[in-house]
Structures are given as C-alpha cells and as structure tokens.
Design an enzyme around this catalytic site. Structure first.
Site, PDB file in Angstrom:
ATOM      1  N   LYS A   1       2.157  -3.425   7.195  1.00 32.45           N
ATOM      2  CA  LYS A   1       2.446  -3.588   5.760  1.00 32.45           C
ATOM      3  C   LYS A   1       3.901  -3.207   5.478  1.00 32.45           C
ATOM      4  CE  LYS A   1       0.007  -4.604   2.811  1.00 32.45           C
ATOM      5  NZ  LYS A   1      -0.407  -5.916   2.233  1.00 32.45           N
TER       6      LYS A   1
ATOM      7  N   TYR B   1      -1.901  -0.596  10.883  1.00 32.37           N
ATOM      8  CA  TYR B   1      -2.044  -1.261   9.580  1.00 32.37           C
ATOM      9  C   TYR B   1      -0.827  -0.973   8.703  1.00 32.37           C
ATOM     10  CZ  TYR B   1      -3.331  -1.649   4.628  1.00 32.37           C
ATOM     11  OH  TYR B   1      -3.321  -1.923   3.279  1.00 32.37           O
TER      12      TYR B   1
ATOM     13  N   THR C   1       0.819  -1.208   0.000  1.00 30.97           N
ATOM     14  CA  THR C   1       0.000   0.000   0.000  1.00 30.97           C
ATOM     15  C   THR C   1       0.856   1.263   0.000  1.00 30.97           C
ATOM     16  OG1 THR C   1      -1.546   1.254   1.373  1.00 30.97           O
ATOM     17  CG2 THR C   1      -0.079  -0.230   2.536  1.00 30.97           C
ATOM     18  N   ASP C   2       0.274   2.369  -0.472  1.00 27.43           N
ATOM     19  CA  ASP C   2       0.986   3.654  -0.412  1.00 27.43           C
ATOM     20  C   ASP C   2       1.100   4.175   1.029  1.00 27.43           C
ATOM     21  OD1 ASP C   2      -1.695   4.308  -0.025  1.00 27.43           O
ATOM     22  OD2 ASP C   2      -1.763   5.864  -1.569  1.00 27.43           O
ATOM     23  N   GLU C   3       0.295   3.591   1.951  1.00 26.29           N
ATOM     24  CA  GLU C   3       0.289   4.118   3.322  1.00 26.29           C
ATOM     25  C   GLU C   3       1.623   3.918   4.036  1.00 26.29           C
ATOM     26  OE1 GLU C   3      -3.139   3.376   5.689  1.00 26.29           O
ATOM     27  OE2 GLU C   3      -4.500   3.515   3.985  1.00 26.29           O
TER      28      GLU C   3
HETATM   29  P1  NAD Z   1      -9.708  -7.297   1.867  1.00 26.74           P
HETATM   30  O1  NAD Z   1      -9.718  -7.020   3.322  1.00 26.74           O
HETATM   31  O2  NAD Z   1     -10.909  -6.999   1.054  1.00 26.74           O
HETATM   32  O3  NAD Z   1      -9.371  -8.851   1.624  1.00 26.74           O
HETATM   33  C1  NAD Z   1      -8.364  -9.516   2.330  1.00 26.74           C
HETATM   34  C2  NAD Z   1      -8.496 -11.007   2.043  1.00 26.74           C
HETATM   35  O4  NAD Z   1      -7.442 -11.676   2.729  1.00 26.74           O
HETATM   36  C3  NAD Z   1      -9.813 -11.614   2.530  1.00 26.74           C
HETATM   37  O5  NAD Z   1     -10.355 -12.472   1.546  1.00 26.74           O
HETATM   38  C4  NAD Z   1      -9.396 -12.418   3.755  1.00 26.74           C
HETATM   39  O6  NAD Z   1     -10.221 -13.544   4.010  1.00 26.74           O
HETATM   40  C5  NAD Z   1      -7.977 -12.817   3.395  1.00 26.74           C
HETATM   41  N1  NAD Z   1      -7.156 -13.113   4.578  1.00 26.74           N
HETATM   42  C6  NAD Z   1      -7.009 -12.338   5.677  1.00 26.74           C
HETATM   43  N2  NAD Z   1      -6.204 -12.957   6.569  1.00 26.74           N
HETATM   44  C7  NAD Z   1      -5.819 -14.135   5.992  1.00 26.74           C
HETATM   45  C8  NAD Z   1      -4.970 -15.189   6.396  1.00 26.74           C
HETATM   46  N3  NAD Z   1      -4.368 -15.179   7.587  1.00 26.74           N
HETATM   47  N4  NAD Z   1      -4.773 -16.221   5.548  1.00 26.74           N
HETATM   48  C9  NAD Z   1      -5.396 -16.254   4.337  1.00 26.74           C
HETATM   49  N5  NAD Z   1      -6.219 -15.283   3.918  1.00 26.74           N
HETATM   50  C10 NAD Z   1      -6.422 -14.227   4.724  1.00 26.74           C
HETATM   51  O7  NAD Z   1      -8.431  -6.556   1.310  1.00 26.74           O
HETATM   52  P2  NAD Z   1      -8.239  -5.710  -0.041  1.00 26.74           P
HETATM   53  O8  NAD Z   1      -8.752  -4.349   0.170  1.00 26.74           O
HETATM   54  O9  NAD Z   1      -8.691  -6.520  -1.178  1.00 26.74           O
HETATM   55  O10 NAD Z   1      -6.642  -5.610  -0.066  1.00 26.74           O
HETATM   56  C11 NAD Z   1      -5.872  -6.673  -0.626  1.00 26.74           C
HETATM   57  C12 NAD Z   1      -4.400  -6.330  -0.482  1.00 26.74           C
HETATM   58  O11 NAD Z   1      -4.122  -5.116  -1.177  1.00 26.74           O
HETATM   59  C13 NAD Z   1      -3.943  -6.106   0.954  1.00 26.74           C
HETATM   60  O12 NAD Z   1      -2.658  -6.662   1.080  1.00 26.74           O
HETATM   61  C14 NAD Z   1      -3.910  -4.602   1.113  1.00 26.74           C
HETATM   62  O13 NAD Z   1      -2.940  -4.219   2.051  1.00 26.74           O
HETATM   63  C15 NAD Z   1      -3.519  -4.175  -0.295  1.00 26.74           C
HETATM   64  N6  NAD Z   1      -3.995  -2.838  -0.716  1.00 26.74           N
HETATM   65  C16 NAD Z   1      -5.323  -2.507  -0.595  1.00 26.74           C
HETATM   66  C17 NAD Z   1      -5.770  -1.267  -1.075  1.00 26.74           C
HETATM   67  C18 NAD Z   1      -7.219  -0.865  -0.987  1.00 26.74           C
HETATM   68  O14 NAD Z   1      -7.546   0.277  -1.304  1.00 26.74           O
HETATM   69  N7  NAD Z   1      -8.129  -1.737  -0.608  1.00 26.74           N
HETATM   70  C19 NAD Z   1      -4.860  -0.371  -1.645  1.00 26.74           C
HETATM   71  C20 NAD Z   1      -3.495  -0.752  -1.729  1.00 26.74           C
HETATM   72  C21 NAD Z   1      -3.093  -1.989  -1.283  1.00 26.74           C
HETATM   73  O1  DAU Z   2      -4.162   4.004   0.464  1.00 26.15           O
HETATM   74  C1  DAU Z   2      -4.380   2.631   0.349  1.00 26.15           C
HETATM   75  C2  DAU Z   2      -5.238   2.151   1.496  1.00 26.15           C
HETATM   76  O2  DAU Z   2      -6.554   2.627   1.275  1.00 26.15           O
HETATM   77  C3  DAU Z   2      -5.241   0.628   1.639  1.00 26.15           C
HETATM   78  O3  DAU Z   2      -3.948   0.186   1.928  1.00 26.15           O
HETATM   79  C4  DAU Z   2      -6.208   0.195   2.728  1.00 26.15           C
HETATM   80  O4  DAU Z   2      -6.278  -1.220   2.792  1.00 26.15           O
HETATM   81  C5  DAU Z   2      -7.579   0.741   2.400  1.00 26.15           C
HETATM   82  O5  DAU Z   2      -8.494   0.406   3.422  1.00 26.15           O
HETATM   83  C6  DAU Z   2      -7.524   2.263   2.221  1.00 26.15           C
HETATM   84  O6  DAU Z   2      -7.249   2.917   3.474  1.00 26.15           O
HETATM   85  P1  DAU Z   2      -8.029   4.255   3.928  1.00 26.15           P
HETATM   86  O7  DAU Z   2      -7.955   4.341   5.391  1.00 26.15           O
HETATM   87  O8  DAU Z   2      -7.587   5.412   3.129  1.00 26.15           O
HETATM   88  O9  DAU Z   2      -9.528   3.856   3.436  1.00 26.15           O
HETATM   89  P2  DAU Z   2     -10.962   4.057   4.118  1.00 26.15           P
HETATM   90  O10 DAU Z   2     -11.965   3.701   3.079  1.00 26.15           O
HETATM   91  O11 DAU Z   2     -11.057   3.405   5.450  1.00 26.15           O
HETATM   92  O12 DAU Z   2     -11.018   5.632   4.342  1.00 26.15           O
HETATM   93  C7  DAU Z   2     -10.865   6.546   3.265  1.00 26.15           C
HETATM   94  C8  DAU Z   2     -10.901   7.943   3.862  1.00 26.15           C
HETATM   95  O13 DAU Z   2     -12.232   8.208   4.349  1.00 26.15           O
HETATM   96  C9  DAU Z   2      -9.983   8.129   5.046  1.00 26.15           C
HETATM   97  O14 DAU Z   2      -9.439   9.449   5.023  1.00 26.15           O
HETATM   98  C10 DAU Z   2     -10.898   7.983   6.268  1.00 26.15           C
HETATM   99  C11 DAU Z   2     -12.221   8.500   5.756  1.00 26.15           C
HETATM  100  N1  DAU Z   2     -13.424   7.849   6.339  1.00 26.15           N
HETATM  101  C12 DAU Z   2     -13.500   6.503   6.286  1.00 26.15           C
HETATM  102  C13 DAU Z   2     -14.602   5.845   6.809  1.00 26.15           C
HETATM  103  C14 DAU Z   2     -14.679   4.338   6.777  1.00 26.15           C
HETATM  104  C15 DAU Z   2     -14.451   8.611   6.864  1.00 26.15           C
HETATM  105  O15 DAU Z   2     -14.389   9.858   6.874  1.00 26.15           O
HETATM  106  N2  DAU Z   2     -15.547   7.975   7.378  1.00 26.15           N
HETATM  107  C16 DAU Z   2     -15.655   6.600   7.385  1.00 26.15           C
HETATM  108  O16 DAU Z   2     -16.674   6.071   7.886  1.00 26.15           O
END
Ligand code: NAD
Ligand code: DAU
Length: 383
Positions: free
Chosen positions: A193, A189, A141-143
């Site tokens: 990562k 988180y 992730t970019d975080e």
């Molecule tokens: P998600 O939470 O939707 O899905 C995670 C999946 O991993 C689920 O299916 C869960 O069952 C599985 N999992 C969790 N723990 C496990 C374990 N111990 N063994 C096997 N499976 C397990 O996540 P996502 O949003 O699809 O993110 C996927 C990946 O991409 C993550 O590594 C996250 O850090 C990264 N990422 C997410 C975002 C985003 O915006 N969602 C952005 C950048 C990077």
């Molecule tokens: O940047 C990549 C990341 O983006 C991924 O690595 C993470 O897995 C993914 O969950 C996401 O993280 P964020 O924390 O940015 O996403 P989230 O959707 O939780 O929140 C987006 C923004 O909105 C953040 O600034 C917090 C705000 N927010 C979120 C929720 C859930 C609110 O204001 N209210 C809310 O209820």
C-alpha cells in the site's frame, strides 16, 4: 453538508464488490442519480456482488468485471466511457494473507494501481481540457505509517475527541499518525500500500495528475469478509467455535464505522484539495481483547444466551509475524478543513454491526461456504 453541484460525472469505483467499496458504491449511486457509477472489480475471494443486491438494478449503476492489472482493458474502458473520476479501493487487503503470499499483494496493490494511473494519464492528457475536472482518488491505510508506541498500556484520557467519542474511550500512547509522518510499513500488505501511495503522488508531482490520497484506520460494519477480526469472531461465537486471539490480545487498533469512512470519501472526492493527504479515523482506540469481550457480550445478549457465557471461547494463539503494536489516527485535518466527523459512538456501531451479521445469516453462510462466488454467474452471465 452540501457536497456537490448537480453536474454529471462518470466515475469508476474499483473494488466496489468488497467491504468498503460496496458502501461507497451504494452511497454514490443513491446520492448522485445524475452520475454514472462503474464498479470495476475482479471478484476475487473478497468480492461479492450480493453486497450490492439492493442497488444492482439502478440505472446509474454498472458492474464491470475486470482486473485492474489489465492495462489494455482499463485504458480502453476509460476512453470509451469518457471517465472523469476514479475512486480506487481495489486491493488485496488482509495482512495475514500478505504474510503467506506477498507476490499477489505487490501485483494487485502496486501494479494494479500503476495500471490505473497510467491509463487515466494517457486518456486525460489526450483531451483538450487535459486534467481539468478530473480526479484520481486513492484509498489507502494507516498501516503505511508503521506502529506507534504503547507508552500508556493502561490507557489515558485521550488528548483529542469527537462528538461521537464515548466516555469509555482511552488513548494508549502520546503519539498519533499525522499526515506528515514518515512511512514505515512493516507487513507485505502495508509495504504494498505504501508503494502504491508513492506512485499516486509521483503521478501528481511528475505529470500534474489531480490526485488525492487518504489513509484510514480499521473499518468495521456490515459486509466485511469474515477473515477480519470482528466478523470472524461474530461468526465463531455464533457457531461456538474458538476465537483465536493473536499474542496477548494487547495490540491496539483505531476503529471506524464503515459508513463514516464512505461519507468521508464522498466529502474528500468532492471537496478535498488536489495533491493533499487526509487521515481518516474516529479517535477510537481499543485493545483487541477489549473489543473481543465487547463483541462476545453483544452477541450473547442478542442471541439470548447467558451473559458472557462464550468468554471461554477466547483462545490465545501464536502471534502474527511482525504484529504492529498500536495504530491511532489524528484526523483533525479532515475535521477542521472539510468538516467531517464520525457519526457513531463505538458501542452503537458494534451493536448495529452484530445485529446485521445475526440478521444476515444467509450472507454469512454463503460467504463462509464459498457459494457467493456463483452470484455473478446468476446475475450477469445470462444478460
Ligand atoms: P476487501 O478485501 O473487502 O475488497 C477488495 C475488493 O477489491 C474486492 O471486491 C476484490 O474483488 C477487489 N479486487 C482485488 N483485486 C482486484 C483486481 N486485481 N482488480 C479488480 N478488483 C480487485 O477490501 P476492503 O477492506 O474493502 O478495503 C478496500 C480498500 O480500503 C483497500 O484498498 C484497503 O487497503 C483500504 N483500507 C481498508 C481498511 C479496512 O479496515 N478494511 C482500512 C483502511 C484502508
Ligand atoms: O488499519 C487499517 C487496516 O485494518 C486495513 O488497511 C486492512 O485492510 C484491514 O484488514 C485492517 O488490518 P488489521 O490487520 O488491523 O485487521 P484484522 O481484522 O486482520 O486484525 C485486527 C487485529 O486483530 C490485529 O491486531 C490482529 C488481531 N487478530 C486478527 C484476527 C483475524 C486476532 O487477534 N485474531 C484474528 O483471528
């Protein structure tokens, strides 16, 4: 772009039942019928096999219910199936949950990644060809880079753009996340990562494992668990429930349509350089409050409600602890070296996303009620 000569591969995609993982599994299963794709997922609350209903009967798709932290199982599986590629997405992914329960994040994201790395290492090093033709691709992730300054709170014309950038697009600072930036994670988180990224690079530097790491910005699109901003808010607007905006809603995120991320993963898995890092993002910064207004506008329009009648659902609540101010990815390396570009303008992506959630009420209801967790029992336990 042609990304692959037709060679057979046996690939584990971890976390394939989650949001991004399901899009990656679907793309690989459809695009590479000659590959065997093993979706290894523990099915935590975030894993939902209904995300893959359309491909679950395909002969090259296999679901494996497993915890990546179970080293003995993972090693045996990699050996038995003669795995030559791992695309690792499984993780605990929600920042708010990490603030409440950091231990689970360290366990899955750090120890789980280490378990996969060590299992792949033991197996690949035992082969005559060793690491030849093998690949361990870690999705991050970019975080991990921390937060950027909001030096232009009103927004400026961005210094970079893509074919898919819309006219409305602004940048809120002069700095961007580049691949060489120092890691400065803030939340449990992002710390977990960051730690997993370091382990992946350590396995390259120490043992010569062919690894790649990518760091992507916020994804949005179908099948995202409705705890994350966009699907949570679509669902709440639909049900006329309050929309909890953290702080002043001024935080900036850089949004990418999930299928564009999956396409980038495909290109990088096949063409990326070993030991490299690529940042993935669409040059698409938005303040949360602007996204929220856009989502309200779109949902109201699609539901035939009066224009913007649900703006009054916006409810400012206590800010997230340690809330990062701004994320903005510089993905020029990926664009220039591997030719990837985001395909969708944000306005188009949001329309598609809202349409999908409104058309898939059953999916939303099942996910919010918890019913989806019995899907596995119905699908797999009687086989
Ligand atoms: P998600 O939470 O939707 O899905 C995670 C999946 O991993 C689920 O299916 C869960 O069952 C599985 N999992 C969790 N723990 C496990 C374990 N111990 N063994 C096997 N499976 C397990 O996540 P996502 O949003 O699809 O993110 C996927 C990946 O991409 C993550 O590594 C996250 O850090 C990264 N990422 C997410 C975002 C985003 O915006 N969602 C952005 C950048 C990077
Ligand atoms: O940047 C990549 C990341 O983006 C991924 O690595 C993470 O897995 C993914 O969950 C996401 O993280 P964020 O924390 O940015 O996403 P989230 O959707 O939780 O929140 C987006 C923004 O909105 C953040 O600034 C917090 C705000 N927010 C979120 C929720 C859930 C609110 O204001 N209210 C809310 O209820």
């Amino acid at each position: 772009m042609e990304t692959e000569e037709k060679v057979q591969k046996r690939i584990i995609i971890t976390g394939g039942a989650g949001f991004i993982g399901s899009h990656v599994v679907r793309l690989f299963v459809n695009k590479y019928p000659e590959y065997e794709i093993y979706n290894m997922d523990k099915l935590t609350y975030a894993g939902n096999l209904a995300n893959l209903k359309d491909i679950e009967e395909r002969p090259n798709y296999h679901f494996v219910k497993a915890d990546i932290c179970d080293f003995d199982f993972v090693l045996k599986f990699i050996q038995e199936k003669n795995i030559d590629g791992i695309i690792h997405l499984a993780a605990e992914s929600h920042v708010d949950r990490s603030i409440k329960d950091p231990f689970t994040f360290a366990q899955t994201n750090v120890m789980g990644t280490l378990s996969l790395l060590q299992a792949a290492k033991l197996y690949w090093e035992s082969l005559p060809e060793k690491y030849d033709g093998k690949r361990f691709y870690h999705i991050s992730t970019d975080e991990v880079y921390g937060a950027l300054e909001m030096s232009h709170p009103q927004g400026i014309k961005p210094p970079f753009s893509t074919q898919a950038s819309s006219d409305q697009h602004l940048a809120y600072g002069d700095t961007f996340f580049t691949e060489d930036l120092k890691y400065q994670p803030h939340s449990p988180y992002s710390a977990s990562k960051a730690s997993s990224d370091h382990f992946v690079r350590a396995f390259h530097d120490t043992y010569g494992m062919p690894t790649i790491v990518t760091n992507c910005s916020n994804n949005y699109g179908p099948y995202q668990f409705p705890e994350k901003l966009i699907p949570l808010f679509i669902n709440n607007i639909r049900n006329r429930k309050p929309l909890p905006v953290y702080g002043k809603g001024e935080n900036v995120r850089d949004w990418l349509y999930v299928e564009d991320h999956a396409r980038a993963i495909d290109i990088i898995f096949h063409k990326g350089k070993i030991a490299e890092t690529y940042n993935i993002g669409g040059f698409n910064e938005w303040k949360n409050i602007d996204i929220i207004k856009c989502v309200i506008h779109t949902v109201d329009k699609m539901l035939g409600r009066n224009e913007d009648e649900d703006m009054n659902l916006i409810t400012y609540v206590t800010d997230r602890l340690g809330h990062d101010a701004r994320y903005a990815i510089d993905s020029r390396k990926l664009q220039s070296e591997l030719g990837w570009e985001p395909s969708l303008q944000f306005e188009e992506g949001i329309e598609k996303t809202v349409r999908w959630y409104l058309d898939n009420e059953e999916w939303l209801e099942n996910v919010t009620s918890g019913d989806y967790q019995s899907y596995y029992e119905r699908m797999y336990s009687q086989r």
